[in-house]
Design a protein around this motif. Structure first.
Motif, mmCIF file in Angstrom:
data_model
loop_
_atom_site.group_PDB
_atom_site.id
_atom_site.type_symbol
_atom_site.label_atom_id
_atom_site.label_comp_id
_atom_site.label_asym_id
_atom_site.label_seq_id
_atom_site.Cartn_x
_atom_site.Cartn_y
_atom_site.Cartn_z
ATOM 1 N N PHE A 46 20.617 50.358 44.869
ATOM 2 C CA PHE A 46 21.340 49.104 45.025
ATOM 3 C C PHE A 46 20.520 47.964 44.451
ATOM 4 C CE2 PHE A 46 22.383 45.185 47.269
ATOM 5 C CZ PHE A 46 23.758 45.152 47.112
ATOM 6 N N ARG A 47 21.045 47.335 43.403
ATOM 7 C CA ARG A 47 20.457 46.125 42.860
ATOM 8 C C ARG A 47 21.583 45.151 42.539
ATOM 9 N NH1 ARG A 47 14.983 46.499 41.731
ATOM 10 N NH2 ARG A 47 15.123 44.246 41.947
ATOM 11 N N LEU A 48 21.377 43.894 42.892
ATOM 12 C CA LEU A 48 22.366 42.872 42.591
ATOM 13 C C LEU A 48 22.360 42.558 41.099
ATOM 14 C CD1 LEU A 48 21.742 40.478 45.605
ATOM 15 C CD2 LEU A 48 23.660 42.044 45.288
ATOM 16 N N ASP A 49 23.545 42.354 40.553
ATOM 17 C CA ASP A 49 23.698 42.016 39.140
ATOM 18 C C ASP A 49 24.778 40.944 39.030
ATOM 19 O OD1 ASP A 49 23.470 42.011 36.400
ATOM 20 O OD2 ASP A 49 24.759 43.768 36.121
ATOM 21 N N PRO A 50 24.507 39.745 39.569
ATOM 22 C CA PRO A 50 25.556 38.729 39.679
ATOM 23 C C PRO A 50 26.043 38.231 38.326
ATOM 24 C CG PRO A 50 23.418 37.813 40.296
ATOM 25 C CD PRO A 50 23.222 39.290 40.154
ATOM 26 N N ASP A 51 27.346 38.054 38.246
ATOM 27 C CA ASP A 51 27.989 37.503 37.060
ATOM 28 C C ASP A 51 28.060 35.985 37.250
ATOM 29 O OD1 ASP A 51 29.563 36.691 34.982
ATOM 30 O OD2 ASP A 51 31.163 38.151 35.316
ATOM 31 N N ASP A 52 27.129 35.271 36.643
ATOM 32 C CA ASP A 52 27.042 33.824 36.864
ATOM 33 C C ASP A 52 28.169 33.046 36.192
ATOM 34 O OD1 ASP A 52 24.775 33.905 38.499
ATOM 35 O OD2 ASP A 52 23.444 34.051 36.760
ATOM 36 N N ARG A 53 29.013 33.733 35.445
ATOM 37 C CA ARG A 53 30.184 33.062 34.878
ATOM 38 C C ARG A 53 31.240 32.804 35.945
ATOM 39 N NH1 ARG A 53 31.664 37.403 30.463
ATOM 40 N NH2 ARG A 53 31.295 38.630 32.360
ATOM 41 N N LEU A 54 31.134 33.503 37.077
ATOM 42 C CA LEU A 54 32.107 33.330 38.153
ATOM 43 C C LEU A 54 31.831 32.037 38.895
ATOM 44 C CD1 LEU A 54 32.142 36.977 39.551
ATOM 45 C CD2 LEU A 54 33.876 35.889 38.108
ATOM 46 N N GLY A 55 32.841 31.190 38.997
ATOM 47 C CA GLY A 55 32.696 29.911 39.676
ATOM 48 C C GLY A 55 33.690 29.780 40.814
ATOM 49 N N ILE A 56 33.646 28.623 41.470
ATOM 50 C CA ILE A 56 34.509 28.386 42.616
ATOM 51 C C ILE A 56 35.988 28.494 42.232
ATOM 52 C CG2 ILE A 56 35.135 26.705 44.397
ATOM 53 C CD1 ILE A 56 32.384 28.066 44.673
ATOM 54 N N SER A 57 36.311 28.160 41.000
ATOM 55 C CA SER A 57 37.712 28.269 40.552
ATOM 56 C C SER A 57 38.196 29.717 40.566
ATOM 57 C CB SER A 57 37.861 27.688 39.146
ATOM 58 O OG SER A 57 37.057 28.407 38.222
ATOM 59 N N ASP A 58 37.263 30.675 40.610
ATOM 60 C CA ASP A 58 37.639 32.096 40.633
ATOM 61 C C ASP A 58 37.798 32.623 42.051
ATOM 62 O OD1 ASP A 58 37.430 32.735 37.737
ATOM 63 O OD2 ASP A 58 35.327 32.171 38.050
ATOM 64 N N GLU A 59 37.564 31.789 43.059
ATOM 65 C CA GLU A 59 37.470 32.289 44.432
ATOM 66 C C GLU A 59 38.762 32.955 44.906
ATOM 67 O OE1 GLU A 59 34.874 30.668 47.797
ATOM 68 O OE2 GLU A 59 36.804 29.670 48.084
ATOM 69 N N GLN A 60 39.897 32.364 44.635
ATOM 70 C CA GLN A 60 41.151 32.947 45.092
ATOM 71 C C GLN A 60 41.404 34.295 44.430
ATOM 72 O OE1 GLN A 60 43.034 31.975 47.626
ATOM 73 N NE2 GLN A 60 44.251 33.838 47.283
ATOM 74 N N ARG A 61 41.138 34.362 43.135
ATOM 75 C CA ARG A 61 41.316 35.643 42.426
ATOM 76 C C ARG A 61 40.383 36.708 42.975
ATOM 77 N NH1 ARG A 61 38.533 38.045 38.578
ATOM 78 N NH2 ARG A 61 37.284 36.196 38.107
ATOM 79 N N LEU A 62 39.140 36.322 43.246
ATOM 80 C CA LEU A 62 38.177 37.266 43.790
ATOM 81 C C LEU A 62 38.552 37.694 45.203
ATOM 82 C CD1 LEU A 62 34.891 35.605 42.487
ATOM 83 C CD2 LEU A 62 35.869 37.788 41.729
ATOM 84 N N ALA A 63 39.111 36.774 45.984
ATOM 85 C CA ALA A 63 39.556 37.125 47.336
ATOM 86 C C ALA A 63 40.662 38.178 47.266
ATOM 87 C CB ALA A 63 40.038 35.880 48.077
ATOM 88 N N GLU A 64 41.558 38.024 46.316
ATOM 89 C CA GLU A 64 42.630 39.008 46.140
ATOM 90 C C GLU A 64 42.063 40.356 45.703
ATOM 91 O OE1 GLU A 64 45.289 37.226 43.371
ATOM 92 O OE2 GLU A 64 45.958 35.652 44.763
ATOM 93 N N GLU A 65 41.076 40.323 44.803
ATOM 94 C CA GLU A 65 40.446 41.574 44.379
ATOM 95 C C GLU A 65 39.728 42.243 45.547
ATOM 96 O OE1 GLU A 65 36.988 43.263 41.351
ATOM 97 O OE2 GLU A 65 37.716 41.204 41.103
ATOM 98 N N LEU A 66 39.073 41.449 46.381
ATOM 99 C CA LEU A 66 38.367 42.001 47.528
ATOM 100 C C LEU A 66 39.349 42.657 48.499
ATOM 101 C CD1 LEU A 66 35.855 42.507 49.180
ATOM 102 C CD2 LEU A 66 35.950 40.132 49.985
#
Length: 624
Positions: A223-243
């Motif tokens: 397990f290693r984190l590999d954050p996609d720093d292109r993701l911003g607050i404007s993506d939060e709703q889309r990410l919530a749906e994906e989650l």
């Protein structure tokens, strides 16, 4: 869920039977063995029948009798892998056994099989053409695997006690591991409490050459984190749906069972998330939920769990226990553990499993949610800790610790005084050691008091320091990786495995699904912790699925009134010759116990760690 054992080299059928007997609780439904007198290979298996009850007996072999498997766990994507293997020409004999997928999968992909598996597993493969034994564990180590490489035998099994039943394996303790146990509250892999034993790390495989008697351990995933720093607050709703989609898929996969299945339900957000996702794909009345509560309100979440279950309409099962009576079961539980655990929540976890197994053989849990989504208290402490360590001198810090020691001591679960003292204890050390010492029953200064030849801080926490040295993220990312790599794998999952399997119950961690974890790995930590809010994206994803009061409820934990109980208990009895062998100063521990009993200090974590280790210290002393 099952228990497996085996060895290559010295030993007899009686030795194998003795080893199998130690893991009978892990598999009460059936037993299987296989031996090869020429190669001196012995395999044993105890089965808890969950999937393909009629056709899943083990050891299981391919049609040529060249590749055999014994296996503990579940492979949730086995049907998809089966279709892929059938397309490649493999012919299956069972109707839907996930074990048979391992047999054919190894023949098709070799060691590449393990990375393809979405599940929890510890397995042993006999590869007769290659004259080798292959062991492997799942990505997070949900299922255990120990091994011992002795001059006359290679021995392996699901629990330490199985290996200790082999005459080539010594019962002598590892002095280094004993100190690490007191410093961590658990033992990070590959450390084991006994001198000859090693734990196969999570996400690793081991290959043992039967002819040359050489072994090699490899990591196939970590397990290693590999954050996609292109993701911003404007993506939060889309990410919530994906989650929501990933969580629903993970739950659906873990409903794979031919045996009765239910869900553990507490008052917290993680188990509530599992239940909410489950009700999206099946009628709520078909879902059994299980909760235990206690008569003491500080340690009871049953009312919140009951309210949620009633609101969603599940078939809810609840048992309210008297904590004072429940504590009488704790010594027996500690004696049955194959290695000590410094986590007192082993008691309520065991009691919950004992309650659930009256109705089901499988239970889904919310384990892993805190580690993946920054759910623990230390995440809120990191920013203040960074400022504090930069501005507060050592002298002022020592004075503040003395003042903190004057705070009235409460026996309540995660009380204010307890958290203050623990926070200041960690801040006595450099930042790379904050996380392990915040968990620790005994920091390096205390280790120096209770052992004759104490290890240094660098030796006690070498695993944490090695991880820190390879990390590039900020304190939040470093802490996420610490808790997921160590506390989850060798603490939480070990506790849940032992507590459930002592009751012959299979527990499945929904949040550790491969696809869900991969999503979490690429999330920048601002979606997990921001502005003091923990589990931010998870809460957003569950909005509309769960009542707001559940989403905003403070984390409580699965605690017991340990501090109060220890005042009434007697210290462990003398452990014969063993304390001297490992250099443990029982006199100092007894003095600490007396101070705790008199209310002079709070030693709950240290004393419980000692109480948990005492049966092993005493047993090794008798058998040494």
């Amino acid at each position: 869920m099952c228990g497996l054992v085996g060895f290559v080299g010295a030993g007899t059928a009686k030795v194998l039977a003795d080893m199998i007997r130690t893991v009978a609780h892990r598999g009460p439904d059936g037993e299987g063995t296989w031996t090869d007198a020429g190669l001196r290979v012995f395999l044993g298996h105890r089965r808890l029948s969950i999937v393909d009850i009629a056709g899943g007996a083990q050891p299981m072999w391919d049609a040529r009798a060249e590749t055999g498997v014994i296996f503990n766990g579940e492979i949730y994507n086995h049907l998809a892998l089966r279709r892929e293997l059938e397309a490649a020409g493999h012919v299956f004999r069972s109707s839907h056994s996930d074990t048979e997928v391992l047999v054919h999968g190894y023949r098709q992909w070799g060691d590449g099989l393990f990375l393809r598996l979405n599940g929890m597993f510890a397995l042993a493969i006999v590869d007769l053409p290659a004259r080798r034994i292959v062991l492997a564990r799942d990505r997070f180590g949900e299922k255990p695997m120990y091994y011992a490489d002795r001059p006359d035998a290679f021995v392996f099994g699901s629990e330490a006690t199985a290996l200790l039943a082999h005459p080539s394996v010594s019962h002598e303790l590892s002095p280094r591991a004993v100190q690490k146990y007191f410093a961590w509250g658990f033992l990070p892999a590959p450390n084991a409490f006994y001198r000859d034993l090693r734990k196969l790390p999570a996400g690793s495989s081991l290959t043992y050459d039967i002819e040359t008697r050489k072994l090699e351990v490899k990591s196939y995933w970590r397990f290693r984190l590999d954050p996609d720093d292109r993701l911003g607050i404007s993506d939060e709703q889309r990410l919530a749906e994906e989650l929501r989609e990933r969580l629903s898929e993970a739950v659906q996969r873990r409903f794979m069972s031919d045996a009765p299945l239910g869900l553990f339900l507490s008052g917290g957000i993680d188990s509530a998330a599992v239940l909410a996702a489950a009700t999206r794909s099946r009628p709520a009345r078909s879902i059994s939920t299980f909760t235990i509560g206690f008569t003491e309100p500080s340690y009871d979440e049953s009312a919140q769990a009951r309210k949620l279950a009633e609101g969603l309409g599940t078939r809810h099962h609840e048992e309210i226990l008297d904590l004072e009576k429940a504590r009488d079961t704790l010594p027996a539980i500690l004696r049955r553990l194959d290695e000590p655990l410094g986590d007192p929540s082993i008691l309520p976890t065991y009691l919950l499993a004992a309650f659930a197994v009256r109705n089901v053989k499988v239970a889904l849990s919310g384990d892993g949610g805190d580690e993946l989504f920054a759910g623990y208290d230390p995440f809120k402490a990191l920013a203040p800790a960074r400022v504090y360590s930069a501005l507060v001198s050592r002298g002022v810090h020592r004075g503040l610790r003395r003042l903190a020691d004057l705070l009235p001591r409460s026996s309540r679960n995660m009380s204010f005084d307890f958290k203050v003292r623990r926070t200041l204890l960690g801040l006595s050390w450099p930042a790379p050691l904050w996380n392990p010492i915040w968990l620790s029953p005994a920091d390096p200064d205390l280790i120096a008091e209770i052992f004759d030849e104490p290890l240094s801080a660098e030796e006690l926490y070498e695993e944490a320091l090695a991880l820190w040295s390879t990390q590039a993220g900020d304190l939040i990312d470093r802490t996420l990786e610490f808790y997921t790599t160590f506390y989850l794998q060798d603490g939480i999952l070990t506790k849940v495995d032992r507590a459930s399997m002592l009751n012959s119950l299979e527990a499945r961690a929904v949040f550790l699904d491969n696809d869900l974890v991969e999503m979490c790995r690429r999330l920048p930590n601002r979606f997990k912790f921001r502005g003091g809010e923990r589990k931010r994206l998870l809460r957003r994803a569950l909005a509309g699925w769960l009542p707001e009061e559940v989403l905003q409820r403070r984390k409580k934990g699965f605690g017991i009134p340990l501090s109060r109980w220890l005042r009434d208990w007697q210290p462990p009895g003398a452990a014969g010759a063993t304390p001297g062998d490992v250099g443990l100063r029982e006199g100092v521990l007894r003095e600490r116990w007396s101070r705790h009993a008199n209310g002079q200090s709070d030693e709950r974590l240290l004393l419980f760690a000692w109480a948990s280790a005492a049966p092993h210290l005493a047993s090794a002393g008798r058998l040494h």
